[in-house]
Scaffold this active site. Structure first.
Site, PDB file in Angstrom:
ATOM      1  CG  HIS A   1       0.512   6.964   5.476  1.00 18.09           C
ATOM      2  ND1 HIS A   1       1.676   7.461   6.013  1.00 18.09           N
ATOM      3  CD2 HIS A   1       0.724   5.638   5.306  1.00 18.09           C
ATOM      4  CE1 HIS A   1       2.550   6.477   6.156  1.00 18.09           C
ATOM      5  NE2 HIS A   1       2.001   5.355   5.740  1.00 18.09           N
TER       6      HIS A   1
ATOM      7  CD  GLN B   1       3.476   5.792   2.594  1.00 19.77           C
ATOM      8  OE1 GLN B   1       2.463   5.257   2.163  1.00 19.77           O
ATOM      9  NE2 GLN B   1       4.466   5.116   3.139  1.00 19.77           N
TER      10      GLN B   1
ATOM     11  CB  CYS C   1       5.357   2.362   7.570  1.00 22.47           C
ATOM     12  SG  CYS C   1       4.914   3.830   6.626  1.00 22.47           S
ATOM     13  CG  LEU C   2       6.705   0.966   1.445  1.00 18.19           C
ATOM     14  CD1 LEU C   2       6.130   1.315   0.082  1.00 18.19           C
ATOM     15  CD2 LEU C   2       7.824  -0.057   1.297  1.00 18.19           C
TER      16      LEU C   2
ATOM     17  CG  HIS D   1      -0.419   1.378   7.274  1.00 16.97           C
ATOM     18  ND1 HIS D   1       0.548   0.859   8.095  1.00 16.97           N
ATOM     19  CD2 HIS D   1       0.225   2.255   6.453  1.00 16.97           C
ATOM     20  CE1 HIS D   1       1.722   1.407   7.798  1.00 16.97           C
ATOM     21  NE2 HIS D   1       1.549   2.255   6.789  1.00 16.97           N
ATOM     22  CD  GLU D   2      -1.031   2.560   2.775  1.00 19.26           C
ATOM     23  OE1 GLU D   2      -0.557   3.703   2.699  1.00 19.26           O
ATOM     24  OE2 GLU D   2      -0.336   1.556   3.023  1.00 19.26           O
TER      25      GLU D   2
ATOM     26  N   GLY E   1       0.840  -1.189   0.000  1.00 17.17           N
ATOM     27  CA  GLY E   1       0.000   0.000   0.000  1.00 17.17           C
ATOM     28  C   GLY E   1       0.877   1.241   0.000  1.00 17.17           C
TER      29      GLY E   1
HETATM   30 ZN    ZN Z   1       2.869   3.483   5.776  1.00 19.12          ZN
END
Ligand code: ZN
Length: 191
Positions: free
Chosen positions: A161, A67, A115-116, A157-158, A62
């Site tokens: 963000h 991000q 998380c990226l 999660h997204e 995701g």
């Molecule tokens: Zn994330």
């Protein structure tokens, strides 16, 4: 969480940077409260397409627009089969969610997340086990989807963000302590 309030005006397409790249904590764009997208224009579709490329490149499941430096309410999520439901109905294409709204359907459950934008950091996050997701798709219409398992976790999660919320904000005390030095390393390396 973010200091900025969401704008009532549609975001300016010219504000999309030509060079999109993965933003790493503590990049301030990750703490913005993102603006509603509204109309799905060519610019929005192009942004979603480039986000899917970056998500796959980075091997994430995701990715949210902040991000990649764009503070808009949009995320992409790789098609995830729901382990609680019969197989075979998972869509082949990644899900693009514009102006998403999530309603919990079940009680919260702890599970590990990464998380990226927070490399090397993982910890337990409490989230409703299944949810109802409503969002605008790339064709401009609203759609509704219900899901549990990894899909529900990824959507929530997204969505976090888009409000400037990161997993480190949701960790319990043990995970906070355990990841403290890794968080500090990121703060030093990327500031
Ligand atoms: Zn994330």
């Amino acid at each position: 969480m973010g200091k900025h309030t969401a704008s009532a005006l549609p975001p300016d397409e010219h504000a999309i940077p030509t060079d999109l790249y993965l933003r790493i904590f503590p990049d301030p764009v990750l703490r913005r409260r993102c603006a509603p997208v509204g109309e799905v224009t060519d610019g929005v579709r192009d942004l979603a397409r480039r986000m899917i490329e970056i998500m796959r490149q980075e091997e994430g499941i995701g990715l949210a627009a902040p991000q990649v430096g764009v503070p808009w309410r949009l995320f992409v999520c790789e098609a995830l089969p729901d382990p609680d439901k019969p197989q075979g109905e998972a869509p082949a294409d990644p899900l693009v969610c514009i102006d998403p709204v999530i309603t919990p359907l079940e009680d919260a459950q702890l599970d590990e997340e990464g998380c990226l934008s927070l490399p090397e950091i993982r910890g337990q996050v409490n989230r409703p086990a299944s949810v109802r997701l409503e969002a605008t798709g790339l064709e401009g219409g609203r759609f509704v989807r219900e899901g549990g398992g990894l899909a529900a976790r990824c959507w929530q999660h997204e969505l976090d963000h888009l409000d400037g919320v990161l997993i480190i904000d949701k960790f319990g005390q043990l995970d906070r302590l355990r990841t403290r030095s890794a968080v500090r390393r990121l703060e030093k390396a990327h500031r």
